[in-house]
Write an enzyme that holds these catalytic residues in place. Structure first.
Site, mmCIF file in Angstrom:
data_model
loop_
_atom_site.group_PDB
_atom_site.id
_atom_site.type_symbol
_atom_site.label_atom_id
_atom_site.label_comp_id
_atom_site.label_asym_id
_atom_site.label_seq_id
_atom_site.Cartn_x
_atom_site.Cartn_y
_atom_site.Cartn_z
ATOM 1 N N ASP A 1 0.860 -1.185 0.000
ATOM 2 C CA ASP A 1 0.000 0.000 0.000
ATOM 3 C C ASP A 1 0.898 1.238 0.000
ATOM 4 O OD1 ASP A 1 -2.232 1.751 0.390
ATOM 5 O OD2 ASP A 1 -3.271 0.202 1.525
ATOM 6 N N ASP B 1 -6.357 4.001 -6.368
ATOM 7 C CA ASP B 1 -7.223 4.232 -5.215
ATOM 8 C C ASP B 1 -7.526 5.723 -5.123
ATOM 9 O OD1 ASP B 1 -8.621 3.754 -2.881
ATOM 10 O OD2 ASP B 1 -6.861 3.324 -1.659
ATOM 11 N N GLU C 1 -12.197 9.021 -6.414
ATOM 12 C CA GLU C 1 -13.617 9.409 -6.528
ATOM 13 C C GLU C 1 -13.830 10.837 -7.061
ATOM 14 O OE1 GLU C 1 -12.981 6.001 -4.403
ATOM 15 O OE2 GLU C 1 -12.244 7.959 -3.757
ATOM 16 N N ARG D 1 -10.809 1.745 -7.328
ATOM 17 C CA ARG D 1 -11.859 1.897 -6.333
ATOM 18 C C ARG D 1 -13.067 2.615 -6.908
ATOM 19 N NH1 ARG D 1 -10.870 4.435 -0.351
ATOM 20 N NH2 ARG D 1 -11.058 6.433 -1.464
ATOM 21 N N ASP E 1 -13.330 0.042 1.814
ATOM 22 C CA ASP E 1 -12.708 -0.034 3.129
ATOM 23 C C ASP E 1 -13.702 -0.532 4.165
ATOM 24 O OD1 ASP E 1 -10.518 0.944 1.832
ATOM 25 O OD2 ASP E 1 -10.837 3.019 2.447
ATOM 26 N N HIS F 1 -6.878 -8.132 3.163
ATOM 27 C CA HIS F 1 -6.289 -6.792 3.244
ATOM 28 C C HIS F 1 -6.772 -6.119 4.515
ATOM 29 C CE1 HIS F 1 -4.782 -2.916 2.088
ATOM 30 N NE2 HIS F 1 -5.946 -2.412 1.746
ATOM 31 N N ASP G 1 -68.692 -58.211 6.203
ATOM 32 C CA ASP G 1 -67.569 -59.135 6.073
ATOM 33 C C ASP G 1 -67.844 -60.067 4.897
ATOM 34 O OD1 ASP G 1 -65.250 -60.506 6.666
ATOM 35 O OD2 ASP G 1 -65.998 -61.432 8.502
ATOM 36 N N GLU H 1 -65.867 -60.393 -0.571
ATOM 37 C CA GLU H 1 -64.925 -60.362 -1.691
ATOM 38 C C GLU H 1 -65.570 -60.723 -3.042
ATOM 39 O OE1 GLU H 1 -63.215 -60.094 1.961
ATOM 40 O OE2 GLU H 1 -64.282 -61.881 1.305
ATOM 41 N N ASP I 1 -58.123 -61.014 8.894
ATOM 42 C CA ASP I 1 -58.000 -62.092 9.880
ATOM 43 C C ASP I 1 -56.533 -62.437 10.085
ATOM 44 O OD1 ASP I 1 -60.741 -62.009 9.896
ATOM 45 O OD2 ASP I 1 -60.972 -63.690 8.525
#
Length: 1824
Positions: A380, A497, A500, A580, A596, A654, A1387, A1390, A1494
């Site tokens: 840096d 960096d 801006e 940046r 940052d 960093h 019953d 069937e 049954d």
């Protein structure tokens, strides 16, 4: 001390000075006003306010109000002065002052010179001004530049204004073909424009919601948007990726700020957002090309408002079918991203202020020593001499010129930093600062407003000037200085960096002038709300314009200048730039980091939305400072950050000066952090070829690298706001831990196949939230099925790893397919793509073939790289061989077995030592399919041999697997599609048999050569497909089903997609959400003949449940060649014995945890065969194929959808949920009376007593035996004490009686089954239980002899006939008049007969019906279908008068018997009652319950009863249970007691045993047995309100009552094979002891909070098997947290228990919440639900408050209940001291509480308050 002035000079007083100043000011003001009054200039800018302007203020919805007073101090007067609407609210975020409808502009002329271009001229409407300077005349220029890009610009018609001089956008070519009118609509008076999607005319961007404001320094435009799914806008910290549209304002203006989570503006300027319209994926982007300070407001309409203070409105609307398409369009416009140098994808270390180069080297060495993968080291500004650019500190960094060589020796790179600000001071020792001097000579600086004087500020080196990178002179100077410095200090790349641009002073060392640039009329809500705060004065001059206009372009212009400098220094070397500050288009040259940040858990989270946004913005090389820049990072935070940071595209650790070091090695070589960091960095380096390929895709097509889940799974709304996970491209899902102290993370698994990267196991979850276990050293990493990822063996640097062997990871999807690609070049040269100097591979895998296809071979790697290892996930079995084919030579190499290995458990295939040269094409293939598994049996009968097989036209091949068919169908055996007709609601096809093959091989069953197929899309989740012979009338099942009256014509709403395979014909059904084939009958063997139909389908998985009725030993079917016959029969449960009912329905559970159900509506004898393909074959001996499929997708939804089709289960009478006793073999009524007395004395809850056929005289229906003469009186007595009675009725009616009305009236009504009239007019006689008159049965004789000698001839009612139902009802009524009853038990239906076919055994008619050409594997199949039933040629008459053979309707006999019985019971008793039937078919559950037949008194029957109940839950019959303690044989003590405990949780809880065996009722044993039975039945009775609620939900929603565990926890595959535990509904888990001598039972506790029912304690275990103590008197019960269970104090029977107050068990979840319901009616009224005669309340608990809500209340006052005791489980360990009840009127009442802080059970007794349940109430409890 102040000096005195000279004597004699006049001294002014303070008052005189003030008056003089005021006079001067007033004079200036007066002169100005006179000038303005005279001129009213300049030109088009006017400050005039119209007279008597009246705003038009219609009722604008609050969400659509657009703020007319965005500045501070809004008031009614101020609002009206602006001509706006004033309407104050109690919401401050909603504008009180908002625009009317008569502000804005009017279009007065337009022209369309081309179809794609539109011009319009506009004039401002007369209205007051907001901030002055309104521009009167505007021009609109709109152009459809491409079919996916609309450009429109609004600008001053008469005066040039600042426009962004973008480097790339002017170079973009236009190629539109569609007219602009398809997309853009202009509205007038006031002007507005509407942007629509061309395809569907959907409105995307509608500015008519508010007026356009266009003033010199204030421009505003609002637009309504189609959805709230808004992403982008920057640069800020957005805590979530999807924007909050609740009145959020985001300023955009580049600024050196801290990314701490506020709404302030940060380093970059991005007026771009993406909007996802809906689940279709269609999206659009909006880009405003404007660099002035601005703000963007998002509001709930949803809408966006732009406010910018300069420039023009220069909009681009970008259209895409997907979010990725929109990003592509944006990057086509602004510039595709650069491919970073390969080494820059390695891990990187940096910090601000190492202090010296020695410390830098110490850091390097300690990280080398731990073998950390690590490519780049930074320095840096501390490397500089006094922080001056283009210098280095010759004391602390004296060896810096050789540092790069030091790194290069180990394959590492060096990056240094430069800031823009240049010091004005001399160098150390007074030496000239030549960089500054040369810059001054070149006039390289930003100037003050005079355009001549360099603006002076202050940054790191002290007093500074600022390069004007928009100036050619400056660019020349910058390049020159960089070249000079690069010769002095060797390095590999550049980090810029502070651009801006950042200034530590406000504006300059002179401050800033008071003018409209530094103090504009309106300042957006930027940080500090001062334009020049921490930057330059806005009136500073640059070549591109005033700093006011170009401030946000400072970083952008610096990037463009730096790119030229880098080219000058590095030439053809790609190098790297990191900036940046950025602006759209920067990604073409540079990467970016997120600024940052801080070492805190918020910033680790917020980094993910930041990265995702920069993916949208076109800067894919993005990352955050790992472990945080400011503050000390804890080990845990840094460890977790290193894990996730290993997957940042830009991966750099960093931190800032003054804080503890945080490079990994600092934490210790043996630390978890180091081990974890190395592990995930090694994975990163392994996957760098994939990551590098993603950057190639970004560079060439604009695809994102780090990708939100929403971009891939946009149709799943659950992904729209996922931003704690992210993807690498399409295929790698990263799920980090982002919170302290946790090892479980809530994550979302999108809708695809996924494999755990580290274990390589397939994940069972899909399209669902999950909880991932991620201990300290782990993050979640998953590969998506369908991926082929290129890999390379990792090393400590990319310099070394690029020399290592390469490989592939192949992850198969649902279709066993995968694809991928690889881009490879030298990793560092510029423009390799443009120059063709690269290798590109397209990888694909399908059907066992992996294709490595080179599509570009423009590069030869010097390391002679090879693909050595390939890993394929999702391969089910070991291939027999693997071959490699070289392309184009065609040479084939068979790999030795030693080079491939298969992990059977994980289903992963590993190929090694492949030696495939990079840059050449290959095919690697193997046989994935086990040929044997894909054989479909052509000879399912016994006795197959080769000759018989080939006689059927089939193939014969022996196998080592005895179960696999040796005789199997050829691949094209079946039918072929000849015609197809398709509509939006289905398909119709004609199919023809493949005539090259003989018929089915069954000469007595000729094939149908031509068939009709029809497919109906009934609903979104149900379809039907039916196959029949259109030339021949065939039997179709007359069971009515409920299908929607209107089919689902909208394909988008259907969960399925249907396709048809032509040859052989087959139907495929695919689940659209997953791509899973859930039905695929395109397999050989489809046969449709007269008496034999066969169809096979491949299954979606090995998990199949259902088919019945037969005894299964597991709930999940074993697919290893098992065949199950289905034919209703009087057959006690036994392995592979077809039993009483027929249910051709199964539920399939797909590997994705989705479920579906399939019903074959066919009532003929049939079987189903499973094979491990997995596949299923149906064979039936008649009828047609009529399939219904429901799509779920959950198991519960499958049952709900199925019961919607077949009918919801009956709601049984409340009393029928009580315990019941029955025995075949009561000697007389006294025995029943004694039993009743003993049960009462023992205090055992007991509601229902039965009488079996022994109450009948000679087993005759409706006739009471003399030994039971007192039974009517006993029944009346018991019923008077709250008991209920159920009698048995068999269908067979004796025909050997002289005065038997049931028979004689049946003859008169012609109700009995007969022969077809052409054969005989006689009844088809059988023999069942009724005896001849006057015989004494000798039971010592064998059974067949007894039948022959003693059993009477019996006739069988034909219940299909309408007259039979009337006759049956009359007989039941007459019997009820003699003896009361409450329910009926039918019953032997069937139907069962004790002779085979008919008396004498001579069945008339076609013998093929008795012994069809194919006989399913039924019990005693050698005896034919007539065994123990009627002749198949018997005739029955349907309700429509149609005659059918018993052959076709045999399986429907019990079904036809049930509804007439149910109807008779209701009409005769006037109550709901219950019918229990033995034989069932789909829809039987609408009228009856069922017992499992049954059974035998044996231990195995306990667990098999659980399987049986769960299967009948699938079949839509909720009221089920087995005969407790067994029917046949003597019950053993321990077994019977364990069965009583289990049976206490059968919905139908009846102890029943057979004749000749000892009693087994609870009072037949000893006191211990009695007490244990009483205890467990008291639990049942306590929970009957909950069971009744479940029955109600089954009746109304189709939910299951007895519920398999998998139904609630389907995402947990451990539950998929559980059949020794079950649930009551969602909340009560029953884990019975099922084995002799068991004192411990192993059970599974799924992933939820569970409370022990007996102790109320949280057991503290989940998602695990648990050994549970189970002494003889104990059954393990667990209540699931999050649920509320109603309960009542138990009594001897439900007549009394129903009168008790209703208590509640509130089992709190982990979050302290619970929910439940109470259903209540009179318990026995007919159709109380249909008549709305019930109470339903919902209950919720949260935040220590229990609340009720009355959902429905129409309960008779006689049935009202009060609230009783509330038991709250999991109430915590902090003492609760009181509770307050709030009644319906708001009155409060204190309640007594008992709180056991040990068990955490809170008991609140509300009984004394008499709170009615049919009113709302709440109870709140408090601590302290």
């Amino acid at each position: 001390m102040q000096r005195r002035g000279k004597m004699g000079k006049k001294r002014w007083t303070t008052a005189e000075i003030i008056l003089t100043i005021l006079f001067i000011l007033m004079t200036i003001l007066a002169m100005t006003m006179i000038a303005l009054f005279v001129t009213k200039e300049p030109g088009v800018i006017s400050e005039e306010t119209p007279n008597r302007f009246m705003p038009e203020c219609p009722n604008i919805p609050m969400a659509e109000r657009v703020d007319c007073y965005p500045d501070a101090g809004a008031s009614k007067a101020g609002c009206e002065q602006r001509g706006c609407c004033w309407n104050p609210l109690d919401e401050r975020n909603v504008p009180w002052c908002f625009f009317p409808t008569n502000h804005g502009y009017i279009m007065h002329s337009f022209q369309t010179p081309q179809p794609t271009v539109f011009f319009a001229e506009m004039k401002r409407m007369d209205s007051p001004s907001l901030f002055g300077g309104d521009i009167q005349d505007l021009t609109l220029h709109a152009e459809m530049q491409t079919n996916n890009r609309l450009h429109f610009k609004i600008y001053d018609s008469k005066s040039q204004r600042f426009e962004v001089p973008h480097e790339h956008i002017p170079t973009v070519t236009n190629s539109a073909s569609s007219p602009i009118s398809d997309t853009l609509e202009i509205r007038n008076n006031p002007f507005g424009l509407i942007v629509r999607r061309k395809e569907n005319k959907k409105v995307l961007f509608d500015t008519t919601m508010a007026p356009l404001v266009f003033a010199d320094q204030y421009i505003q435009l609002s637009a309504k948007l189609p959805s709230h799914n808004i992403y982008g806008l920057g640069e800020h910290v957005h805590q979530r990726y999807r924007h909050d549209t609740n009145w959020r304002t985001w300023p955009i203006f580049t600024r050196d700020g801290f990314p701490n989570g506020g709404t302030h503006n940060l380093y970059g300027h991005y007026p771009f957002f993406l909007c996802l319209e809906d689940e279709s994926g269609k999206s659009f982007g909006v880009f405003l090309l404007n660099s002035n300070a601005m703000e963007v407001t998002l509001q709930p309409a949803p809408a966006v408002t732009y406010r910018t203070i300069g420039g023009v409105l220069d909009f681009y609307i970008l259209f895409g079918d997907t979010p990725e398409d929109v990003v592509h369009e944006f990057l086509e416009l602004t510039g595709m991203p650069v491919i970073p140098a390969y080494w820059s994808l390695g891990f990187q270390l940096s910090r601000w202020n190492y202090g010296s180069l020695d410390e830098v080297k110490t850091t390097v060495e300690r990280n080398r020593a731990i073998d950390l993968p690590y490519d780049v080291q930074y320095t840096d500004i501390d490397y500089m001499e006094e922080k001056k650019d283009f210098t280095y500190d010759k004391v602390n960094f004296s060896e810096l010129p050789g540092f790069a060589d030091y790194l290069h020796e180990k394959g590492q790179k060096y990056i240094l930093i430069l800031d823009p600000a240049v010091a004005t001071s001399k160098r150390v020792g007074g030496a000239p600062y030549e960089a500054y001097d040369r810059g001054t000579e070149k006039s390289a600086w930003v100037f003050e407003s005079d355009g001549k004087t360099p603006l002076v500020g202050e940054v790191w080196p002290g007093e500074t000037v600022f390069p004007d990178y928009t100036s050619p002179n400056c660019i020349e100077w910058w390049i020159d200085e960089y070249v000079r410095f690069s010769k002095e200090v060797k390095h590999d790349a550049l980090w810029i960096d502070m651009n801006e641009v950042s200034n530590f002073l406000k504006g300059s060392n002179k401050g800033c002038a008071d003018n409209n640039l530094n103090y504009p009329p309106y300042t957006p809500k930027i940080l500090d709300e001062v334009m020049y705060s921490k930057t330059l004065c806005m009136d500073a001059k640059q070549v591109w314009g005033n700093h006011y206009d170009v401030h946000s372009l400072y970083g952008y212009s610096m990037v463009l200048a730096t790119e030229k400098a880098l080219k000058q220094v590095f030439g053809s070397n790609r190098t790297l730039m990191l900036t940046r500050s950025s602006f759209p288009g920067v990604g073409k040259y540079s990467g970016h980091w997120l600024g940052d940040n801080g070492a805190n858990w918020n910033d680790i989270k917020w980094a993910i939305p930041g990265m995702l946004e920069f993916g949208l913005f076109g800067i894919p090389y993005i990352g955050a400072d790992i472990c945080g820049f400011f503050e000390d990072s804890s080990e845990e935070l840094c460890r977790r950050w290193m894990q996730v940071g290993a997957f940042y595209p830009f991966s750099r650790n960093h931190n800032a000066e003054g804080y503890v070091p945080q490079d990994p090695a600092f934490y210790g070589a043996d630390s978890v952090l180091v081990k974890s960091s190395k592990h995930y960095l090694n994975i990163r380096y392994t996957l760098l070829p994939y990551l590098y390929t993603l950057f190639y895709k970004a560079h060439t097509t604009g695809e994102t690298v780090v990708r939100p889940l929403m971009h891939e799974f946009y149709s799943d709304s659950a992904t729209w706001d996922v931003d704690r996970q992210f993807l690498w491209g399409k295929h790698l899902l990263i799920t980090p831990v982002l919170d302290p102290g946790v090892d479980r993370v809530s994550a979302y698994i999108p809708d695809a196949v996924w494999y755990d990267y580290e274990t390589m196991e397939r994940v069972g979850d899909r399209k669902t939230p999950v909880e991932m276990y991620l201990p300290a050293d782990k993050l979640g990493l998953h590969i998506r099925g369908g991926a082929i990822l290129p890999t390379q063996e990792p090393d400590v640097t990319t310099t070394h790893s690029r020399r290592n062997p390469m490989g592939l990871i192949v992850a198969l999807d649902d279709n066993n397919q995968a694809a991928g690609e690889l881009f490879w070049d030298d990793g560092e040269s510029r423009e390799t793509v443009e120059n063709g100097n690269y290798i590109h591979y397209q990888f694909s895998f399908d059907n066992g073939r992996l294709n490595l296809q080179v599509t570009k071979a423009g590069y030869k790697d010097p390391n002679n790289l090879k693909f050595e290892n390939i890993t394929i996930m999702g391969v089910p079995s070991l291939p027999s061989s693997v071959s490699v084919t070289h392309i184009p030579s065609g040479s084939i190499t068979q790999l030795p077995n030693s080079t491939f290995y298969h992990d059977e458990v994980k289903q992963v295939l590993f190929l090694s030592k492949l030696d495939l040269s990079l840059g050449e094409s290959y095919i690697v293939e193997w046989e994935m399919i086990n040929e044997e598994l894909h054989r479909f049996d052509c000879y399912p009968e016994e006795g197959a041999d080769e000759a018989k097989c080939k006689a059927r036209g089939c193939l014969w091949k022996e196998s080592n697997n005895a179960e696999a068919p040796w005789c199997y169908y050829p691949s094209d055996y079946g039918y072929t599609v000849t015609t197809t007709s398709e509509t939006s609601t289905g398909m119709t096809l004609d199919i023809t048999r493949n005539m090259k093959y003989r018929s089915s091989g069954r000469p007595d069953s000729p094939d149908a050569n031509n068939l009709r197929v029809q497919i109906w899309y009934h609903s979104s989740d149900m379809l039907q497909f039916k196959i029949w012979d259109p030339t021949t009338e065939r039997f179709e099942v007359p069971v009515p089903l409920s299908v929607p009256s209107t089919p689902e014509a909208d394909e988008n709403k259907r969960l399925y997609k249907v396709s048809v395979t032509q040859n052989p014909f087959g139907i495929q059904v695919v689940r659209k959400s997953t791509g899973t084939k859930i039905w695929d009958s395109a397999v050989p063997g489809f046969t449709f003949s007269n008496l034999f139909i066969q169809v096979s389908t491949q299954l979606s998985s090995n998990f199949v449940y259902g088919f019945g009725e037969t005894e299964h030993t597991t709930y999940k079917h074993d697919l290893n060649y098992h065949t199950w016959g289905m034919f209703a029969k009087d057959q006690p449960p036994g392995y592979k014995m077809n039993c009483y009912g027929v249910h051709p329905f199964y539920m399939g559970l797909e590997n994705t945890a989705d479920a579906h159900g399939v019903l074959l509506l066919n009532s003929n004898a049939m079987d189903v065969t499973f094979q491990p393909t997995p596949a299923l074959t149906y064979r039936t001996v008649g009828g047609i194929l009529d399939f219904y499929m429901v799509l779920g997708p959950t198991p519960e939804m499958v049952v709900q959808e199925y019961t919607a089709l077949i009918g919801r289960p009956v709601l049984p009478a409340y009393w029928s949920l009580g315990f019941q006793l029955c025995r075949y073999g009561y000697a007389n009524d006294s025995e029943i009376a004694e039993l009743y007395s003993d049960m009462k004395a023992a205090g055992i809850p007991y509601d229902v007593q039965y009488a079996d056929i022994d109450y009948m005289e000679r087993q005759l229906d409706f006739v009471v035996d003399s030994q039971f003469e007192g039974l009517p009186h006993l029944v009346d007595k018991m019923r008077g004490e709250g008991m209920r009675f159920i009698f048995i009725l068999d269908p067979a009616i004796s025909g050997n009686e002289t005065n038997y009305k049931a028979f004689s009236r049946g003859i008169e009504a012609d109700v009995f089954i007969k022969w077809p009239s052409h054969l005989s007019k006689e009844i088809v006689w059988g023999k069942v239980w009724p005896d001849y008159p006057g015989v004494i049965v000798d039971e010592s004789l064998d059974w067949d002899t007894q039948v022959e000698l003693y059993r009477a001839f019996t006739a069988f009612p034909d219940f299909f006939r309408t007259q039979t139902a009337a006759w049956w009802k009359q007989e039941i009524k007459d019997f009820y008049d003699k003896m009361k009853f409450d329910g009926l038990w039918i019953d032997m239906n069937e139907p069962a007969s004790f002779v085979h076919g008919t008396v004498g055994g001579n069945c008339l008619g076609n013998p093929l019906l008795e012994n069809p050409p194919y006989m399913p594997p039924l019990e005693s199949k050698h005896m034919g279908l007539k065994h123990k039933t009627l002749c198949m040629n018997s005739e029955q008459i349907l309700s429509n008068g149609k005659a059918v053979s018993h052959y076709d309707v045999h399986n429907l006999y019990g079904w036809s018997h049930t509804k007439p019985t149910f109807d008779a019971l209701l009409e005769v008793t006037g109550k709901r009652g219950i019918v229990v039937t033995r034989s069932t078919y789909p829809t039987s559950g609408k009228w009856a319950g069922h017992w499992l037949g049954d059974n035998n008194s044996s231990w195995d029957q306990l667990y098999k009863s659980i399987i049986g109940m769960m299967e009948f839950s699938l079949f839509g019959i909720s009221y089920t249970g087995a005969d407790i303690c067994g029917f046949f044989n003597k019950a053993e003590y321990e077994m019977c007691l364990r069965w009583m405990q289990l049976g206490a949780f059968y919905p139908y809880s009846r102890n029943h045993n057979g004749k000749g065996n000892p009693r087994q009722d609870p009072v037949a044993w000893d006191d211990r047995f009695t007490e244990a039975s009483r205890d467990v039945l008291n639990i049942r009775y306590t929970l009957l309100p909950y069971l009744y609620l479940l029955m109600f939900e089954a009746h109304t929603k189709g939910s299951t009552v007895v519920r398999p565990v998998l139904h609630e926890f389907v995402k947990d595959k451990a539950t998929w094979d559980i059949h020794k535990q079950f649930l009551w509904g969602p909340a009560l888990l029953i884990t019975p002891a099922l084995d002799s001598g068991a004192t411990v039972v192993e059970g599974y506790l799924p992933d939820a909070r569970w409370y022990d029912y007996h102790t109320a304690r949280d057991v503290g275990k989940r998602a695990t098997k648990l050994s549970m103590d189970t002494p003889l008197e104990h059954i393990n019960l667990h209540v699931r947290g999050g649920y509320i269970l109603p309960w009542q104090k138990p009594e001897n029977n439900t007549f009394y228990s129903r009168k008790n107050p209703m208590g509640l068990i509130v089992a709190l979840s982990d979050s302290g919440t619970a929910q439940g319901s109470v259903f209540w009616d009179d318990g026995e009224g007919i159709d109380t639900v249909g008549k709305n005669q019930y109470l339903l309340t919902s209950l919720t608990a949260e935040e220590k408050t229990l609340s009720s809500k009355v959902v429905h209340n129409a309960l008779d006052p006689a049935d009202h209940l009060n609230l009783g005791v509330v038991r709250v489980w999991g109430a915590g360990t902090v003492q609760i001291t009181g509770a307050t009840l709030t009644d319906k009127d708001g009155g409060t009442h204190s309640l007594n509480v008992e709180h056991d802080t040990n068990t955490e059970e809170l008991t609140i007794d509300a009984t004394s308050q008499a709170v009615p349940l049919h009113y709302t109430f709440s109870i709140t409890w408090k601590t302290g």
